[in-house]
Design an enzyme around this catalytic site. Sequence first.
Site, PDB file in Angstrom:
ATOM      1  N   HIS A  59    -128.665  77.849  -1.781  1.00 54.16           N
ATOM      2  CA  HIS A  59    -129.432  77.627  -3.027  1.00 54.16           C
ATOM      3  C   HIS A  59    -130.148  78.927  -3.394  1.00 54.16           C
ATOM      4  O   HIS A  59    -129.496  79.926  -3.642  1.00 54.16           O
ATOM      5  CB  HIS A  59    -130.368  76.445  -2.802  1.00 54.16           C
ATOM      6  CG  HIS A  59    -131.022  75.887  -4.037  1.00 54.16           C
ATOM      7  ND1 HIS A  59    -130.727  76.243  -5.310  1.00 54.16           N
ATOM      8  CD2 HIS A  59    -132.014  74.949  -4.148  1.00 54.16           C
ATOM      9  CE1 HIS A  59    -131.484  75.559  -6.157  1.00 54.16           C
ATOM     10  NE2 HIS A  59    -132.273  74.771  -5.477  1.00 54.16           N
ATOM     11  N   HIS A  84    -120.339  77.044  -7.907  1.00 57.23           N
ATOM     12  CA  HIS A  84    -121.503  76.272  -8.376  1.00 57.23           C
ATOM     13  C   HIS A  84    -121.098  74.807  -8.467  1.00 57.23           C
ATOM     14  O   HIS A  84    -119.963  74.492  -8.796  1.00 57.23           O
ATOM     15  CB  HIS A  84    -121.944  76.777  -9.767  1.00 57.23           C
ATOM     16  CG  HIS A  84    -123.338  76.382 -10.104  1.00 57.23           C
ATOM     17  ND1 HIS A  84    -123.640  75.140 -10.611  1.00 57.23           N
ATOM     18  CD2 HIS A  84    -124.507  77.040  -9.976  1.00 57.23           C
ATOM     19  CE1 HIS A  84    -124.946  75.067 -10.804  1.00 57.23           C
ATOM     20  NE2 HIS A  84    -125.501  76.201 -10.423  1.00 57.23           N
ATOM     21  N   ASP A 123    -126.864  84.117  -8.776  1.00 54.35           N
ATOM     22  CA  ASP A 123    -127.330  84.916  -7.632  1.00 54.35           C
ATOM     23  C   ASP A 123    -126.475  86.134  -7.339  1.00 54.35           C
ATOM     24  O   ASP A 123    -126.839  86.959  -6.497  1.00 54.35           O
ATOM     25  CB  ASP A 123    -127.367  84.022  -6.376  1.00 54.35           C
ATOM     26  CG  ASP A 123    -128.467  82.987  -6.487  1.00 54.35           C
ATOM     27  OD1 ASP A 123    -128.148  81.790  -6.552  1.00 54.35           O
ATOM     28  OD2 ASP A 123    -129.631  83.391  -6.571  1.00 54.35           O
TER      29      ASP A 123
END
Length: 430
Positions: free
Chosen positions: A266, A308, A364
Amino acid sequence: MDTLTIVDNRTGKKYEVPVQDGTIRAMDLRQIKAEPGDFGLMTYDPAFMNTANCRSAITYIDGDKGILQYRGYPIEQLAEDSDFLETAYLILFGELPTGAQQHAWTQQITRHTMLHENIKKFMEGFQYDAHPMGIFLSTVGAMSTIYPDAKQIFDKESRMRQTHRLIAKVPSIAAYAYRHSIGRPYIYPDNDLSFSGNFLNMLFKMTELKYQPNPVLVRALDVLFILHADHEQNCSTTAMRGIGSSQVDPYSALAGAAAALYGPLHGGANEAVLRMLNEIGSVARVPEFIKKVKAGGDGSTRLMGFGHRVYKSYDPRAKVIKKIADLVFAVTGKNPLLEIALELERIALQDDYFVSRKLYPNVDFYSGLIYQAMGFPMAMFPVLFAIPRTAGWIAQWEEMLLDPEQKIARPRQIYVGAQTRDYVRREKRA
Ligand code: SDX
């Protein structure tokens, strides 16, 4: 009203269940029983892959089209024209603020950036090399003991006070955690600076009388905060809602949300991306790494920053972040790991292993490169995620609290353990 007709082949019985907003209510399945005394049907959905647990008006994502909107405003427009405090206001209160509202909101936040002096003593308890995210989530939890009025969660004024305190203080906590980890004195807030400017001040001020944040880096950080502010029912928001459903105070719930964000799958992903890029070490070694990822199997290597649960196309935030990278590198100098990241992306976007699994760069993949170029150590990356996400967590928590359909979260299970058996005294056990 749309309906679903269900035929239970165990009994031949037919049931009509309403279909609303693309869902059926799980409770409508309980009427379906094989025998009259049955509990009735449940749904089984580990990790909630296909379960809506709330109705929300805050963030909309279309994973196939790569769409992300806060309260209906496309993320690309907010990143272009808004700033983080204005976006936080939008996420929390549902509308973009007027000039007067933005001024009052900014004043409130600016006035709450100070931390209780006891927090310094609390922080001294951590080892010098304690991970800043561990310090962050512990300190936020400890704030529930400093502001006991936060327990009045159904008092609108109290919720507003805690909202101001949390939005304003999470950067200060992050900065204190960073300064503690490098053995430098804590820096007090400078109310003349913007939200992100003051954050840089509290992180990087040295002996100068007044810290002058670089405007390009201030804007880059502010846009990164906009991009990370909310993301509907992600893992940490689910934690915030779940913990908050027991009616605990928002500091305790937010500590749990931050703990969920800490995980490498995460919010810890951008730190994991940098470690992965460092491990690869050069562009020449990218194909070998990709082969390792594709080998899969137990202990398989993941391409961190890719994939994702919702986006099955390019994460729209990653597109914006790539543009910010160019602005930041013009000031800080290019991050040498960027070439490796670009080569990884180039190969992955044409390799069927990733394409078939709809694995694209997510938020990210590039953010860590920018944070590192700005001088943040990798351990600070999840904390930089938690700061803006505090706005989303609070908004989602309040929406849950005020939703008449919500109550304490308590899922069911499929029991697969031992059947009833009698206790055997120790001397008689084999
Ligand atoms: C964030 O939810 C959110 O909204 C989160 C977030 C937010 O703003 O709150 O967007 C922020 O957390 C972004 C995600 C950051 N995490 C990472 O970058 C870590 C790497 N990515 C993954 O671990 C993974 O993609 C997840 C955790 C993000 C999503 O996992 P899912 O939806 O449970 O998908 P999965 O694990 O079931 O994978 C499906 C397939 C599997 O292959 P098979 O077993 O079917 O052969 O894709 C493979 C996985 O092995 N896979 C990957 C991969 N991600 C999934 N293979 C290699 N590299 C990857 N990154």
